[in-house]
Design a protein around this motif. Structure first.
Motif, PDB file in Angstrom:
ATOM      1  N   LEU A   1       6.937   0.848 -18.866  1.00  0.00           N
ATOM      2  CA  LEU A   1       5.953  -0.056 -17.864  1.00  0.00           C
ATOM      3  C   LEU A   1       6.635  -0.152 -16.578  1.00  0.00           C
ATOM      4  O   LEU A   1       5.806  -0.270 -15.626  1.00  0.00           O
ATOM      5  N   VAL A   2       7.951  -0.393 -16.497  1.00  0.00           N
ATOM      6  CA  VAL A   2       8.409  -0.645 -15.152  1.00  0.00           C
ATOM      7  C   VAL A   2       8.355   0.504 -14.368  1.00  0.00           C
ATOM      8  O   VAL A   2       8.187   0.396 -13.133  1.00  0.00           O
ATOM      9  N   TRP A   3       8.710   1.722 -14.895  1.00  0.00           N
ATOM     10  CA  TRP A   3       8.431   3.264 -14.270  1.00  0.00           C
ATOM     11  C   TRP A   3       7.142   3.252 -14.051  1.00  0.00           C
ATOM     12  O   TRP A   3       6.856   3.867 -13.016  1.00  0.00           O
ATOM     13  N   CYS A   4       6.244   3.010 -14.879  1.00  0.00           N
ATOM     14  CA  CYS A   4       4.729   2.870 -14.441  1.00  0.00           C
ATOM     15  C   CYS A   4       4.409   2.425 -12.980  1.00  0.00           C
ATOM     16  O   CYS A   4       3.696   2.805 -12.297  1.00  0.00           O
ATOM     17  N   GLY A   5       4.988   1.101 -13.031  1.00  0.00           N
ATOM     18  CA  GLY A   5       4.798   0.471 -11.800  1.00  0.00           C
ATOM     19  C   GLY A   5       5.294   1.117 -10.622  1.00  0.00           C
ATOM     20  O   GLY A   5       5.033   0.946  -9.351  1.00  0.00           O
ATOM     21  N   ALA A   6       6.750   1.667 -10.671  1.00  0.00           N
ATOM     22  CA  ALA A   6       7.209   2.262  -9.632  1.00  0.00           C
ATOM     23  C   ALA A   6       6.345   3.595  -9.370  1.00  0.00           C
ATOM     24  O   ALA A   6       6.312   4.020  -8.153  1.00  0.00           O
ATOM     25  N   ALA A   7       5.893   4.331 -10.287  1.00  0.00           N
ATOM     26  CA  ALA A   7       5.190   5.530 -10.203  1.00  0.00           C
ATOM     27  C   ALA A   7       3.880   5.091  -9.446  1.00  0.00           C
ATOM     28  O   ALA A   7       3.386   5.803  -8.584  1.00  0.00           O
ATOM     29  N   ALA A   8       3.263   4.057  -9.564  1.00  0.00           N
ATOM     30  CA  ALA A   8       2.016   3.560  -9.271  1.00  0.00           C
ATOM     31  C   ALA A   8       2.041   3.180  -7.470  1.00  0.00           C
ATOM     32  O   ALA A   8       1.285   3.788  -6.596  1.00  0.00           O
ATOM     33  N   GLN A   9       3.226   2.572  -7.264  1.00  0.00           N
ATOM     34  CA  GLN A   9       3.743   2.381  -5.750  1.00  0.00           C
ATOM     35  C   GLN A   9       4.058   3.399  -5.133  1.00  0.00           C
ATOM     36  O   GLN A   9       3.727   3.531  -3.888  1.00  0.00           O
ATOM     37  N   THR A  10       4.770   4.392  -5.551  1.00  0.00           N
ATOM     38  CA  THR A  10       5.257   5.782  -5.193  1.00  0.00           C
ATOM     39  C   THR A  10       3.910   6.375  -4.701  1.00  0.00           C
ATOM     40  O   THR A  10       3.716   6.889  -3.566  1.00  0.00           O
ATOM     41  N   GLY A  11       3.108   6.579  -5.580  1.00  0.00           N
ATOM     42  CA  GLY A  11       1.656   7.250  -5.162  1.00  0.00           C
ATOM     43  C   GLY A  11       0.775   6.402  -4.254  1.00  0.00           C
ATOM     44  O   GLY A  11       0.350   7.225  -3.227  1.00  0.00           O
ATOM     45  N   SER A  12       0.874   5.215  -4.212  1.00  0.00           N
ATOM     46  CA  SER A  12       0.256   4.442  -3.094  1.00  0.00           C
ATOM     47  C   SER A  12       0.732   4.508  -1.835  1.00  0.00           C
ATOM     48  O   SER A  12       0.082   4.918  -0.859  1.00  0.00           O
ATOM     49  N   LEU A  13       2.083   4.359  -1.976  1.00  0.00           N
ATOM     50  CA  LEU A  13       2.947   4.612  -0.620  1.00  0.00           C
ATOM     51  C   LEU A  13       2.442   6.021  -0.037  1.00  0.00           C
ATOM     52  O   LEU A  13       2.285   6.435   1.142  1.00  0.00           O
ATOM     53  N   LEU A  14       2.780   7.035  -0.944  1.00  0.00           N
ATOM     54  CA  LEU A  14       2.674   8.593  -0.358  1.00  0.00           C
ATOM     55  C   LEU A  14       1.076   8.774   0.196  1.00  0.00           C
ATOM     56  O   LEU A  14       0.885   9.272   1.307  1.00  0.00           O
ATOM     57  N   GLY A  15       0.200   8.119  -0.316  1.00  0.00           N
ATOM     58  CA  GLY A  15      -1.203   8.589  -0.118  1.00  0.00           C
ATOM     59  C   GLY A  15      -1.394   7.896   1.290  1.00  0.00           C
ATOM     60  O   GLY A  15      -1.973   8.352   2.136  1.00  0.00           O
ATOM     61  N   SER A  16      -0.745   6.522   1.519  1.00  0.00           N
ATOM     62  CA  SER A  16      -1.055   5.907   2.914  1.00  0.00           C
ATOM     63  C   SER A  16      -0.167   6.610   3.683  1.00  0.00           C
ATOM     64  O   SER A  16      -0.856   6.708   5.071  1.00  0.00           O
ATOM     65  N   VAL A  17       0.957   6.944   3.619  1.00  0.00           N
ATOM     66  CA  VAL A  17       1.794   7.657   4.823  1.00  0.00           C
ATOM     67  C   VAL A  17       1.334   9.164   4.909  1.00  0.00           C
ATOM     68  O   VAL A  17       1.242   9.391   6.148  1.00  0.00           O
ATOM     69  N   ILE A  18       0.770   9.845   4.063  1.00  0.00           N
ATOM     70  CA  ILE A  18       0.110  11.114   4.312  1.00  0.00           C
ATOM     71  C   ILE A  18      -1.102  11.091   5.241  1.00  0.00           C
ATOM     72  O   ILE A  18      -1.264  11.672   6.179  1.00  0.00           O
ATOM     73  N   MET A  19      -2.096   9.925   4.951  1.00  0.00           N
ATOM     74  CA  MET A  19      -3.325   9.898   5.609  1.00  0.00           C
ATOM     75  C   MET A  19      -3.135   9.069   6.878  1.00  0.00           C
ATOM     76  O   MET A  19      -4.076   9.641   8.108  1.00  0.00           O
ATOM     77  N   PHE A  20      -2.153   8.244   7.134  1.00  0.00           N
ATOM     78  CA  PHE A  20      -2.188   7.445   8.544  1.00  0.00           C
ATOM     79  C   PHE A  20      -1.934   8.458   9.674  1.00  0.00           C
ATOM     80  O   PHE A  20      -2.640   8.427  10.673  1.00  0.00           O
ATOM     81  N   PRO A  21      -0.872   9.440   9.602  1.00  0.00           N
ATOM     82  CA  PRO A  21      -0.909  10.332  10.861  1.00  0.00           C
ATOM     83  C   PRO A  21      -2.205  11.174  11.290  1.00  0.00           C
ATOM     84  O   PRO A  21      -2.413  11.475  12.094  1.00  0.00           O
ATOM     85  N   LEU A  22      -2.711  11.798  10.027  1.00  0.00           N
ATOM     86  CA  LEU A  22      -3.880  12.641   9.922  1.00  0.00           C
ATOM     87  C   LEU A  22      -5.103  11.806  10.916  1.00  0.00           C
ATOM     88  O   LEU A  22      -6.036  12.462  11.372  1.00  0.00           O
ATOM     89  N   VAL A  23      -5.099  10.373  10.205  1.00  0.00           N
ATOM     90  CA  VAL A  23      -6.369   9.919  10.854  1.00  0.00           C
ATOM     91  C   VAL A  23      -6.115   9.257  12.496  1.00  0.00           C
ATOM     92  O   VAL A  23      -6.796   9.338  13.146  1.00  0.00           O
ATOM     93  N   ASN A  24      -4.827   8.793  12.420  1.00  0.00           N
ATOM     94  CA  ASN A  24      -4.542   7.988  13.902  1.00  0.00           C
ATOM     95  C   ASN A  24      -3.611   8.967  14.922  1.00  0.00           C
ATOM     96  O   ASN A  24      -3.895   8.489  15.887  1.00  0.00           O
ATOM     97  N   VAL A  25      -3.084   9.764  14.428  1.00  0.00           N
ATOM     98  CA  VAL A  25      -2.014  10.525  15.226  1.00  0.00           C
ATOM     99  C   VAL A  25      -2.830  12.179  15.683  1.00  0.00           C
ATOM    100  O   VAL A  25      -3.107  12.299  16.757  1.00  0.00           O
TER     101      VAL A  25
END
Length: 451
Positions: free
Chosen positions: A411-435
């Motif tokens: 369950l702890v690793w599930c939380g880590a995977a969820a946060q990793t996915g959320s962070l990757l999605g945000s980091v990928i889209m931010f430069p595509l949209v704003n840069v």
């Protein structure tokens, strides 16, 4: 006394995610005022991910200094910060400053960070406190937590934002004759009440939560019962929903698990039943967690304006408000119809991804998506966002339940995977949209799209 505690527990749960959900449903009105415009959701996605610093600090405190963190003091602090941030937003949400030769919504971003910090931290502070009450009150708390996303959506619908019309106007052509020419402008109709009033409403809900917590904290100590009264294993769906929100992730802190809490209190922790999944199956589920959270918390939320606004402000308003309501509805469905079949969850993940793919396709086609300018197009994009959010939220909940039955570390690793996915999605889209500016905005009334 029992009815009173049920009401207090429900009101206490209102303060869990009301601020962040309120910001998202109010965005259709805010994007028309702040200088970031259609890029605003991509900024908020990154800010909310940064606010997960709160749960991280709480977890580190429990690890490094066990017993030093006072849950009651932490809850008083985060709710007070939430009330103050909502009030400050009501007065300064549209204030801008010049940063790097461009006008930026600095005050809005800073206050949004504190609101997100409050809501993210609630996942690892509110539930451990509620574990001190009998189990039947925990369910009531979860109802209040679901309402924290549902009520702001209903209030935003009642606000009536998103109504606009195209009107003829004139402007000077700029030549020597100064003859006027006709143009078409988008004219937004005034909402039933202002954004300032909406933020004061959020502050009032946070105050209700704070008052309810204060009353619960003053209950006779006879209600602080032993682990025999904690949430049983049959309530795993509800406890997983406690860390789930539209724009965060399944956040699992040290005290989010009732059994873990009992272990830290000196009680022997019962052995969890193993679900018997193979390494390959667990790997596939982890990839599913990363993908689902990356899509719902980063990739798609960053471009919601580009997928909806070409159909009009009303379509964007409805998609934001109804998608916010779809999340708690998905949790309720999961509580009554829990399905742990990996095949079914994989199929649901695929179906939800198809809706997400349609939303992304419409964003890339902005300002001329399919069926632009028609009621059919508006209905499809709104329903697509609702089904995308609801289906993948159900998958999130059931995956969390599977991992909880697997083991605490899973369950702890599930939380880590969820946060990793959320962070990757945000980091990928931010430069595509704003840069790189890969997504184009447009004026609903002036954009000429080919038939």
């Amino acid at each position: 006394m029992s009815l009173r505690i049920h009401v207090l527990a429900c009101c206490f749960g209102l303060g869990s995610w009301v601020a962040v959900n309120g910001l998202w449903v109010e965005l259709p009105l805010i994007v028309n005022t702040l200088p970031e415009g259609w890029d605003l959701p991509s900024y908020l996605t990154v800010i909310i991910q940064l606010a997960n610093l709160g749960p991280l600090l709480v977890t580190l405190m429990h690890k490094l200094c066990p017993g030093r963190l006072k849950e009651r003091a932490a809850i008083y602090s985060v709710l007070s910060i939430g009330v103050l941030a909502c009030i400050l937003l009501a007065f300064s949400w549209d204030e801008t400053t010049v940063v790097a030769a461009a006008s930026r919504s600095t005050a809005f971003f800073i206050l949004t960070f504190f609101l997100a910090l409050v809501d993210c931290t609630s996942s690892v502070t509110f539930l451990p406190f509620m574990m001190q009450l009998p189990a039947n009150y925990i369910t009531t708390y979860f109802i209040g937590e679901g309402l924290s996303g549902f009520i702001p959506g209903l209030v935003a619908l009642g606000q009536g934002i998103g109504m606009a019309k195209c009107v003829n106007a004139t402007q000077s052509s700029g030549n020597l004759t100064e003859e006027d020419m006709y143009i078409v402008q988008t004219q937004f109709l005034p909402p039933n009440f202002s954004t300032e009033v909406f933020f004061f409403f959020l502050a009032a809900m946070m105050c209700i939560s704070l008052a309810a917590f204060s009353a619960l904290n003053r209950l006779p100590r006879s209600f602080e019962l032993s682990t025999e009264n904690l949430v049983p294993d049959t309530d795993t769906v509800a406890s997983v929903c406690s860390g789930l929100d539209n724009h965060g992730a399944v956040t699992e802190g040290e005290n989010s698990n009732p059994k873990r809490h009992s272990e830290e209190s000196g009680q022997a922790r019962p052995q969890m039943a193993k679900s018997g999944h193979s390494v390959f199956q667990l790997t596939c589920i982890y990839f599913m967690v990363v993908w689902v959270n990356g899509a719902t918390n980063g990739l798609l939320t960053s471009v919601q304006t580009y997928s909806c606004m070409p159909y009009g402000n009303l379509a964007y308003h409805l998609s934001a408000a109804l998608a916010s309501c779809a999340n708690p509805v998905a949790c309720i469905v999961a509580m009554f119809f829990p399905k742990r079949s990996l095949v079914l969850l994989g199929v649901l993940c695929l179906i939800g991804s198809v809706f997400g793919g349609y939303n992304m396709a419409m964003a890339t086609m902005s300002p001329c998506p399919l069926f632009q300018g028609s009621a059919l197009g508006e209905a499809i994009i709104v329903l697509s966002w609702v089904f995308f959010t609801g289906i993948l939220s159900y998958v999130k909940v059931m995956v969390g339940v599977i991992f909880r039955d697997e083991s605490h570390s899973a369950l702890v690793w599930c939380g880590a995977a969820a946060q990793t996915g959320s962070l990757l999605g945000s980091v990928i889209m931010f430069p595509l949209v704003n840069v790189y500016n890969l997504f184009q905005s447009g004026d609903f009334c002036n954009t000429k799209c080919p038939l």
